[in-house]
Motif scaffolding. Structure first.
Motif, PDB file in Angstrom:
ATOM      1  N   ALA A   1       0.830  -1.212   0.000  1.00 21.57           N
ATOM      2  CA  ALA A   1       0.000   0.000   0.000  1.00 21.57           C
ATOM      3  C   ALA A   1       0.864   1.261   0.000  1.00 21.57           C
ATOM      4  O   ALA A   1       0.564   2.223  -0.700  1.00 21.57           O
TER       5      ALA A   1
ATOM      6  N   GLU B   1      -2.975   4.029  -6.429  1.00 21.63           N
ATOM      7  CA  GLU B   1      -3.190   3.531  -5.070  1.00 21.63           C
ATOM      8  C   GLU B   1      -3.327   2.012  -5.116  1.00 21.63           C
ATOM      9  O   GLU B   1      -3.857   1.457  -6.075  1.00 21.63           O
ATOM     10  N   PHE B   2      -2.826   1.346  -4.081  1.00 25.31           N
ATOM     11  CA  PHE B   2      -2.992  -0.099  -3.952  1.00 25.31           C
ATOM     12  C   PHE B   2      -3.490  -0.344  -2.534  1.00 25.31           C
ATOM     13  O   PHE B   2      -2.742  -0.208  -1.570  1.00 25.31           O
ATOM     14  N   ARG B   3      -4.775  -0.642  -2.417  1.00 27.82           N
ATOM     15  CA  ARG B   3      -5.399  -0.805  -1.101  1.00 27.82           C
ATOM     16  C   ARG B   3      -5.323  -2.265  -0.669  1.00 27.82           C
ATOM     17  O   ARG B   3      -5.853  -3.148  -1.343  1.00 27.82           O
ATOM     18  N   VAL B   4      -4.673  -2.477   0.455  1.00 30.32           N
ATOM     19  CA  VAL B   4      -4.503  -3.821   1.008  1.00 30.32           C
ATOM     20  C   VAL B   4      -5.062  -3.804   2.429  1.00 30.32           C
ATOM     21  O   VAL B   4      -4.680  -2.946   3.233  1.00 30.32           O
TER      22      VAL B   4
ATOM     23  N   ALA C   1      -6.834  -7.327  -2.592  1.00 29.64           N
ATOM     24  CA  ALA C   1      -6.439  -5.923  -2.666  1.00 29.64           C
ATOM     25  C   ALA C   1      -7.168  -5.240  -3.820  1.00 29.64           C
ATOM     26  O   ALA C   1      -7.726  -5.899  -4.696  1.00 29.64           O
TER      27      ALA C   1
END
Length: 149
Positions: free
Chosen positions: A41, A53-56, A66
């Motif tokens: 993230a 954005e990388f939502r984990v 994710a």
């Protein structure tokens, strides 16, 4: 016979016929390199130009779901497998991975990016831009790892 994480990623790259695979020795401790690589993230958007954005989800589970968000707001769900020295991220269209192992006084680090459907491989080749883009990812990881305390 067991293979290390970098060898496993190299074999996966060969099987996927990817144009985006690189590995090299970094003169940085494994702990610093993997701290950056595994912070999906916080760090992944610094390495992937098409990722805002990388939502984990938080937590220690080694398997997670994710959400990748592109620069214009496009979204894609990813299945993530994250373990020490190993990260595999898969969506419907993309496979990405990173691997690291201690090597001497430093770290052997590898990165993979591949289009899943064979029909997307021409786009993958155009996006990969050869060795320069592959090495840029590794240089960015190394640069951010060097800044870690």
């Amino acid at each position: 016979m067991s293979v290390d994480a970098v060898t496993r990623l190299r074999l996966m790259a060969a099987g996927l016929h990817t144009t985006l695979y690189a590995e090299e020795h970094l003169d940085l401790p494994y702990e610093k390199v993997w701290a950056v690589a595994s912070d999906l993230a916080g760090e992944l958007p610094h390495f992937v130009p098409l990722l805002r954005e990388f939502r984990v989800p938080p937590g220690d589970a080694d398997r997670k779901r994710a959400l990748a968000v592109g620069p214009l707001g496009s979204r894609s769900a990813f299945d993530v497998r994250l373990a020490p020295g190993w990260c595999l991220m898969q969506s419907r269209f993309v496979v990405g991975g990173m691997a690291a192992v201690p090597e001497g006084d430093g770290t052997r680090f590898a990165v993979l990016g591949a289009a899943r459907p064979a029909a997307l491989r021409p786009i993958q080749r155009a996006y990969a831009f050869g060795v320069r883009r592959r090495r840029a990812f590794i240089r960015k990881v190394a640069g951010r790892a060097a800044l870690r305390p």
